[in-house]
Design a protein around this motif. Structure first.
Motif, PDB file in Angstrom:
ATOM      1  N   UNK A  11       0.917  -1.210   0.157  1.00 47.81           N
ATOM      2  CA  UNK A  11      -0.328   0.086   0.314  1.00 47.81           C
ATOM      3  C   UNK A  11       0.873   1.302   0.023  1.00 47.81           C
ATOM      4  N   UNK A  12       0.767   2.472  -0.662  1.00 43.97           N
ATOM      5  CA  UNK A  12       0.446   3.544  -1.115  1.00 43.97           C
ATOM      6  C   UNK A  12       0.129   4.865   0.200  1.00 43.97           C
ATOM      7  N   UNK A  13       0.574   5.406   0.826  1.00 43.83           N
ATOM      8  CA  UNK A  13       0.219   6.643   1.549  1.00 43.83           C
ATOM      9  C   UNK A  13      -0.230   7.897   0.452  1.00 43.83           C
ATOM     10  N   UNK A  14      -0.742   8.352  -0.159  1.00 47.24           N
ATOM     11  CA  UNK A  14      -0.635   9.537  -0.597  1.00 47.24           C
ATOM     12  C   UNK A  14      -1.116  10.469  -0.110  1.00 47.24           C
ATOM     13  N   UNK A  15      -0.872  11.503  -0.770  1.00 45.06           N
ATOM     14  CA  UNK A  15      -2.022  13.170   0.217  1.00 45.06           C
ATOM     15  C   UNK A  15      -0.941  13.725   0.975  1.00 45.06           C
ATOM     16  N   UNK A  16       0.013  13.513   1.301  1.00 43.20           N
ATOM     17  CA  UNK A  16       1.086  14.299   2.025  1.00 43.20           C
ATOM     18  C   UNK A  16       2.680  14.306   0.793  1.00 43.20           C
ATOM     19  N   UNK A  17       3.018  15.176  -0.094  1.00 43.19           N
ATOM     20  CA  UNK A  17       3.343  15.419  -1.001  1.00 43.19           C
ATOM     21  C   UNK A  17       2.846  14.460  -1.957  1.00 43.19           C
ATOM     22  N   UNK A  18       1.899  15.415  -2.510  1.00 44.55           N
ATOM     23  CA  UNK A  18       1.307  14.669  -3.304  1.00 44.55           C
ATOM     24  C   UNK A  18       2.117  13.898  -4.132  1.00 44.55           C
ATOM     25  N   UNK A  19       2.935  14.808  -5.203  1.00 45.77           N
ATOM     26  CA  UNK A  19       3.471  14.525  -6.206  1.00 45.77           C
ATOM     27  C   UNK A  19       4.518  13.319  -5.870  1.00 45.77           C
ATOM     28  N   UNK A  69      -4.137  11.796  10.317  1.00 47.84           N
ATOM     29  CA  UNK A  69      -3.760  11.189   8.150  1.00 47.84           C
ATOM     30  C   UNK A  69      -2.878   9.829   8.519  1.00 47.84           C
ATOM     31  N   UNK A  70      -2.022  10.044   8.976  1.00 45.78           N
ATOM     32  CA  UNK A  70      -1.199   8.698   9.016  1.00 45.78           C
ATOM     33  C   UNK A  70      -1.670   7.552   9.247  1.00 45.78           C
ATOM     34  N   UNK A  71      -2.063   8.225  10.575  1.00 49.88           N
ATOM     35  CA  UNK A  71      -2.631   6.689  11.396  1.00 49.88           C
ATOM     36  C   UNK A  71      -3.248   6.045  10.734  1.00 49.88           C
ATOM     37  N   UNK A  72      -4.636   6.491  10.776  1.00 46.94           N
ATOM     38  CA  UNK A  72      -6.253   6.412   9.729  1.00 46.94           C
ATOM     39  C   UNK A  72      -5.352   5.584   8.250  1.00 46.94           C
ATOM     40  N   UNK A  73      -4.744   5.730   7.446  1.00 47.04           N
ATOM     41  CA  UNK A  73      -3.917   5.462   6.401  1.00 47.04           C
ATOM     42  C   UNK A  73      -4.135   4.022   7.011  1.00 47.04           C
ATOM     43  N   UNK A  74      -2.953   4.027   7.638  1.00 46.04           N
ATOM     44  CA  UNK A  74      -2.623   2.900   8.580  1.00 46.04           C
ATOM     45  C   UNK A  74      -3.733   1.783   8.785  1.00 46.04           C
ATOM     46  N   UNK A  75      -4.049   2.205   9.138  1.00 44.68           N
ATOM     47  CA  UNK A  75      -5.670   1.343   9.971  1.00 44.68           C
ATOM     48  C   UNK A  75      -6.207   1.091   8.663  1.00 44.68           C
ATOM     49  N   UNK A  90       8.796  12.378   3.633  1.00 43.89           N
ATOM     50  CA  UNK A  90      10.084  12.014   4.344  1.00 43.89           C
ATOM     51  C   UNK A  90       9.119  12.528   6.325  1.00 43.89           C
ATOM     52  N   UNK A  91       8.664  13.656   6.599  1.00 42.93           N
ATOM     53  CA  UNK A  91       8.154  14.208   7.484  1.00 42.93           C
ATOM     54  C   UNK A  91       7.749  12.793   8.254  1.00 42.93           C
ATOM     55  N   UNK A  92       6.584  12.465   7.674  1.00 43.12           N
ATOM     56  CA  UNK A  92       6.161  11.466   8.684  1.00 43.12           C
ATOM     57  C   UNK A  92       6.636  11.090   8.958  1.00 43.12           C
ATOM     58  N   UNK A  93       7.885  10.003   8.402  1.00 41.47           N
ATOM     59  CA  UNK A  93       9.039   8.776   8.946  1.00 41.47           C
ATOM     60  C   UNK A  93       9.558   9.423  10.447  1.00 41.47           C
ATOM     61  N   UNK A  94       9.763  10.871  10.123  1.00 44.30           N
ATOM     62  CA  UNK A  94       9.578  11.819  11.686  1.00 44.30           C
ATOM     63  C   UNK A  94       8.592  11.033  13.412  1.00 44.30           C
TER      64      UNK A  94
END
Length: 129
Positions: A11-19, A69-75, A90-94
């Motif tokens: 799965x690929x999470x989009x929406x955060x830095x869409x490009x 957002x990331x938590x919801x997408x991971x779920x 990359x920011x979300x990896x922090x």
């Protein structure tokens, strides 16, 4: 008769830095085998509109909305039983360690992947992000 192993899914999470997410998904598809066989992979891209005030990663940026957002997408991906998740932001990896403690679906660590690639193909190179 030889049994086939179940197909893997990413799965690929989009929406955060869409490009960045679209670019990573495109490259994932290009790198994935398209012929019949055990190496076939289901690639799933999901993106929802995400707006945040200010500049992402700015010193005073609020990360709460991004974390939710990331938590919801991971779920969501966990409910779909994907084998692993790519998060191209990359920011979300922090704060990823904080979110993945209760999840069973592994998230690919982009920094580890980059370091491993550099070690294999460019020994001695350094990574700066």
């Amino acid at each position: 008769m030889q049994s086939r192993s179940p197909r893997r899914s990413i799965g690929v999470i989009g929406g955060l830095g869409a490009l960045a997410a679209a670019d990573l998904f495109f490259k994932l598809l290009r790198a994935t085998p398209t012929a019949h066989g055990e190496d076939l992979v289901d690639a799933i891209f999901e993106q929802h509109a995400f707006e945040e005030a200010g500049l992402p990663g700015n010193e005073d940026a609020r990360l709460a909305g991004r974390k939710l957002y990331v938590s919801d997408m991971l779920k969501r991906f966990g409910e779909r039983k994907v084998d692993s998740v790519l998060l191209p932001c990359f920011l979300s990896h922090s704060f990823l360690d904080e979110l993945t403690t209760e999840l069973r679906t592994p998230v690919v660590d982009l920094f580890d992947a980059l370091i491993a690639h550099l070690a294999r193909h460019h020994p001695g190179a350094k990574l700066g992000v």
